[in-house]
Scaffold this active site. Sequence first.
Site, mmCIF file in Angstrom:
data_model
loop_
_atom_site.group_PDB
_atom_site.id
_atom_site.type_symbol
_atom_site.label_atom_id
_atom_site.label_comp_id
_atom_site.label_asym_id
_atom_site.label_seq_id
_atom_site.Cartn_x
_atom_site.Cartn_y
_atom_site.Cartn_z
ATOM 1 N N LYS A 65 11.744 49.433 23.296
ATOM 2 C CA LYS A 65 10.984 48.492 23.529
ATOM 3 C C LYS A 65 12.315 47.301 22.513
ATOM 4 O O LYS A 65 12.688 46.724 21.231
ATOM 5 C CB LYS A 65 10.223 48.427 21.589
ATOM 6 C CG LYS A 65 9.209 49.006 22.422
ATOM 7 C CD LYS A 65 8.005 49.286 21.074
ATOM 8 C CE LYS A 65 7.239 49.619 20.993
ATOM 9 N NZ LYS A 65 6.971 51.406 21.045
ATOM 10 N N ILE A 90 -4.856 54.757 22.175
ATOM 11 C CA ILE A 90 -5.736 55.384 22.659
ATOM 12 C C ILE A 90 -5.775 56.686 22.397
ATOM 13 O O ILE A 90 -4.596 57.743 22.002
ATOM 14 C CB ILE A 90 -5.467 55.302 23.765
ATOM 15 C CG1 ILE A 90 -5.254 53.977 24.730
ATOM 16 C CG2 ILE A 90 -7.161 56.359 25.249
ATOM 17 C CD1 ILE A 90 -6.461 52.918 25.116
ATOM 18 N N GLY A 91 -6.903 57.343 21.735
ATOM 19 C CA GLY A 91 -6.670 58.798 20.872
ATOM 20 C C GLY A 91 -6.926 58.287 19.501
ATOM 21 O O GLY A 91 -7.594 58.018 18.892
ATOM 22 N N PRO A 147 -10.300 54.622 25.312
ATOM 23 C CA PRO A 147 -9.863 54.642 27.111
ATOM 24 C C PRO A 147 -10.957 53.338 27.763
ATOM 25 O O PRO A 147 -10.652 52.703 27.889
ATOM 26 C CB PRO A 147 -9.357 55.375 27.767
ATOM 27 C CG PRO A 147 -10.507 57.224 27.129
ATOM 28 C CD PRO A 147 -10.330 56.511 25.470
ATOM 29 N N GLN A 168 -4.870 56.742 17.618
ATOM 30 C CA GLN A 168 -4.494 55.353 16.865
ATOM 31 C C GLN A 168 -6.352 54.833 17.027
ATOM 32 O O GLN A 168 -6.440 53.566 17.313
ATOM 33 C CB GLN A 168 -4.088 54.377 17.506
ATOM 34 C CG GLN A 168 -2.364 55.027 17.624
ATOM 35 C CD GLN A 168 -1.472 53.896 17.704
ATOM 36 O OE1 GLN A 168 -1.696 53.624 17.534
ATOM 37 N NE2 GLN A 168 -0.926 54.419 18.507
HETATM 38 O O1 O7E Z 1 -0.703 56.789 19.738
HETATM 39 P P1 O7E Z 1 -0.214 57.768 20.516
HETATM 40 O O2 O7E Z 1 0.688 58.894 20.553
HETATM 41 O O3 O7E Z 1 -0.847 57.760 21.742
HETATM 42 O O4 O7E Z 1 1.122 57.223 21.315
HETATM 43 C C1 O7E Z 1 1.545 56.018 21.853
HETATM 44 C C2 O7E Z 1 2.713 55.901 22.120
HETATM 45 O O5 O7E Z 1 2.237 53.821 22.354
HETATM 46 C C3 O7E Z 1 3.868 55.841 21.194
HETATM 47 O O6 O7E Z 1 4.750 55.992 21.965
HETATM 48 C C4 O7E Z 1 4.028 54.282 20.535
HETATM 49 O O7 O7E Z 1 5.109 54.127 20.411
HETATM 50 C C5 O7E Z 1 3.710 53.622 21.893
HETATM 51 N N1 O7E Z 1 3.299 52.111 21.479
HETATM 52 C C6 O7E Z 1 1.379 52.306 20.154
HETATM 53 O O8 O7E Z 1 1.579 52.690 20.223
HETATM 54 N N2 O7E Z 1 1.928 50.404 20.212
HETATM 55 C C7 O7E Z 1 2.252 49.738 21.038
HETATM 56 O O9 O7E Z 1 1.768 48.367 20.345
HETATM 57 C C8 O7E Z 1 3.071 49.222 21.484
HETATM 58 C C9 O7E Z 1 3.484 50.781 21.852
HETATM 59 C C10 O7E Z 1 4.575 50.385 23.149
HETATM 60 O O10 O7E Z 1 4.328 51.860 24.302
HETATM 61 O O11 O7E Z 1 5.476 49.992 23.611
HETATM 62 C C11 O7E Z 1 5.487 50.040 24.705
HETATM 63 C C12 O7E Z 1 4.889 50.261 25.802
#
Ligand code: O7E
Length: 221
Positions: A62, A169-170, A176, A172
């Site tokens: 990021k 997904i999941g 899907p 949060q």
């Molecule tokens: O909630 P989880 O465990 O399924 O993980 C989600 C992953 O996506 C985690 O690595 C987090 O940093 C990332 N993510 C988000 O959860 N929300 C966002 O808005 C953006 C990301 C992300 O991956 O951004 C770059 C792809």
Amino acid sequence: MSNDPRLIIALDVYDLAKAINIASETADICFAFKVNWPLVMNSGVGAISELSRFGRVICDFKLADIPNTNTLITDRARSAGAWGIISHSAVGEDSLRAVVKSAKSMKVFSVVYMSHPGWSDIMGDSLSRLISISRSAGVDGLIGPGNEPDVLRKIRQYEKQLPILAPGIGAQGGSPLKAIQAGADYIIVGRSIYSSDDPRRSAMALLDDISGAGPPERILE
Ligand code: O7E
């Protein structure tokens, strides 16, 4: 390398051995692995090359810095063998362009909306501008919230060509299938897979859920 074209597994673990285990168990059923700071801070940049043996690796750093610093980080991720890198777009077009330039053949994905509530508090009104910055900087795909189908639909309205990669997904709350029906091409899933007793089985359950959706409309190669 990958059979399922839609699933990206977020390997947000500290332990490289655990990440390698999950990667080796799921390499044939996912499109790519995403690595983030927890793994790289603990295991070093070598984690990128180790995991590249199992499939595409997207570095979720990021990026949100001045162009020169973004370039230095992107160069290092590329030399470690990353297939893709994630940057913020809110840092501005010049910084995002620096990532695209130094990425060369590596894919660049830019965040245009995040899945946590704090994002919409501050950045909610910037969506069209961030998509426009991303498009003109020449990114390969956009990151949008898989737990907010209405926002995904908006992103898809503003941008018809670029693939959307959707986390949230999941764990949060996002579904899907709903994310895909709202316009996501790829889903990014972390805890529901890596925290499970059987990561492969959990990944397969997610894939079952979206099996009727077919391949992504906008394909990354
Ligand atoms: O909630 P989880 O465990 O399924 O993980 C989600 C992953 O996506 C985690 O690595 C987090 O940093 C990332 N993510 C988000 O959860 N929300 C966002 O808005 C953006 C990301 C992300 O991956 O951004 C770059 C792809």
